[in-house]
Design an enzyme around this catalytic site. Structure first.
Site, PDB file in Angstrom:
ATOM      1  N   PRO A 117       0.774  -1.228   0.000  1.00 60.36           N
ATOM      2  CA  PRO A 117       0.000   0.000   0.000  1.00 60.36           C
ATOM      3  C   PRO A 117       0.813   1.290   0.000  1.00 60.36           C
ATOM      4  O   PRO A 117       1.337   1.695   1.020  1.00 60.36           O
ATOM      5  CB  PRO A 117      -0.799  -0.096   1.288  1.00 60.36           C
ATOM      6  CG  PRO A 117      -0.090  -1.111   2.133  1.00 60.36           C
ATOM      7  CD  PRO A 117       1.034  -1.664   1.360  1.00 60.36           C
ATOM      8  N   GLU A 118       0.884   1.941  -1.123  1.00 58.33           N
ATOM      9  CA  GLU A 118       1.289   3.338  -1.170  1.00 58.33           C
ATOM     10  C   GLU A 118       0.007   4.125  -1.446  1.00 58.33           C
ATOM     11  O   GLU A 118      -1.072   3.546  -1.452  1.00 58.33           O
ATOM     12  CB  GLU A 118       2.352   3.559  -2.258  1.00 58.33           C
ATOM     13  CG  GLU A 118       3.605   2.730  -2.017  1.00 58.33           C
ATOM     14  CD  GLU A 118       4.708   2.971  -3.039  1.00 58.33           C
ATOM     15  OE1 GLU A 118       4.864   4.109  -3.494  1.00 58.33           O
ATOM     16  OE2 GLU A 118       5.413   2.006  -3.388  1.00 58.33           O
TER      17      GLU A 118
END
Length: 289
Positions: free
Chosen positions: A2-3
């Site tokens: 997750p960015e």
DNA sequence: AACACCCCCTGTCGGC
DNA sequence: TGCCGACAGGGGGTGT
């Protein structure tokens, strides 16, 4: 996974099931993730309604009807799964739970939302909305790269005087919030800038932006926008909340492409891997200067 | 103040 | 086949 683009994709996936719904039951299956859950976590959520589901940097923020915010961070390996239309069907009554399913939110919408996180680097907080900005995790968070503020001028101001390499400066969440290892590598390649170049080099002596600062700001926004539009990246089989796969990983130009030819048209370089601040950097030494 | 490290934890992959 | 080290999308905390 997750960015920023992945967290935004998760937010959009959860929004229909969460917004306007109440927590009818909360199953907390262990005492801690990265941090201990807040005291009485399940009890404090039960009966509350979600007024809105937002995002700040890589944090998901569920605004509750009692003024609290349910803060959720996915760490490295966190994900949410939505099982719709399962009123009254509790996971612990079925064999639907998987390894590392740590939290299950049962909602009045009929959806069951399950948080899974093998490495447990994610965490959840319950904080008053009024003081959230003062929380130590949020106090020093930098600018949203997809907001309207991020342009060459701001980038130059943020980087002025910094001796740190561009790679480290872009990863610094107190400057720009939401970029991670993948999108930093991608943005630098698009901008044709070396990850080793001094960040302060992007500011003119008078503090104004150089052409490189303008270009990098554009590339950061561009790669994030494209990734959000593609539903984020799905690495190691990571899935969106609805079970579908994001496909931006197919558009990586350098990330995890060591020894492949540089995809920039006309460039004869080869993608190299190096380590900066303990993280892998992928770049082309020929067209990134 | 601004780094550089180390750590949290599990899973996977490549080399031997 | 099995074992072992390296590494993985993050980021808080400590030490220099």
């Amino acid at each position: 996974m997750p960015e920023l683009p992945e967290v935004e994709t998760v937010r959009r996936g959860l929004e229909p099931a969460m917004t306007g719904a109440r927590f009818t039951k909360v199953e907390q299956r262990r005492a801690d993730l990265r941090f201990p859950f807040p005291p009485d976590f399940a009890e404090r959520l039960t009966g509350r309604r979600v007024d809105a589901l937002g995002r700040r940097a890589k944090y998901l923020l569920a605004d509750l009807d009692n003024g609290d915010v349910l803060v959720m961070h996915l760490g490295m390996s966190g994900s949410f799964r939505v099982d719709a239309d399962m009123p009254g069907v509790f996971h612990h009554d079925r064999s639907k739970l998987a390894a590392h399913d740590h939290v299950v939110f049962h909602l009045s919408s009929g959806a069951a939302i399950t948080y899974n996180d093998p490495r447990r680097f994610g965490f959840m907080l319950l904080e008053p909305r009024a003081t959230l900005a003062d929380h130590r995790f949020f106090r020093d968070i930098g600018v949203e790269p997809l907001g309207n503020e991020l342009d060459g001028a701001l980038l130059a101001r943020l980087f002025a005087g910094k001796a740190a390499p561009l790679k480290a400066a872009l990863l610094d969440q107190t400057l720009i919030a939401g970029l991670g290892n993948i999108y930093v590598c991608e943005a630098l390649h698009r901008a044709g800038l070396s990850p080793r170049r001094e960040a302060g080099d992007l500011a003119r002596k008078d503090g104004g932006p150089t052409k490189r600062a303008e270009l990098l700001a554009r590339c950061v926004r561009e790669v994030l926008e494209e990734a959000v539009a593609a539903g984020g990246s799905s690495l190691r089989d990571h899935r969106q909340a609805d079970g579908s796969l994001g496909y931006f990983q197919h558009n990586f130009r350098v990330y995890d492409r060591e020894n492949e030819p540089c995809p920039k048209p006309g460039c004869r370089g080869t993608i190299a891997r190096t380590v900066q601040s303990g993280r892998s950097t992928f770049y082309c030494g020929v067209c990134q200067r």
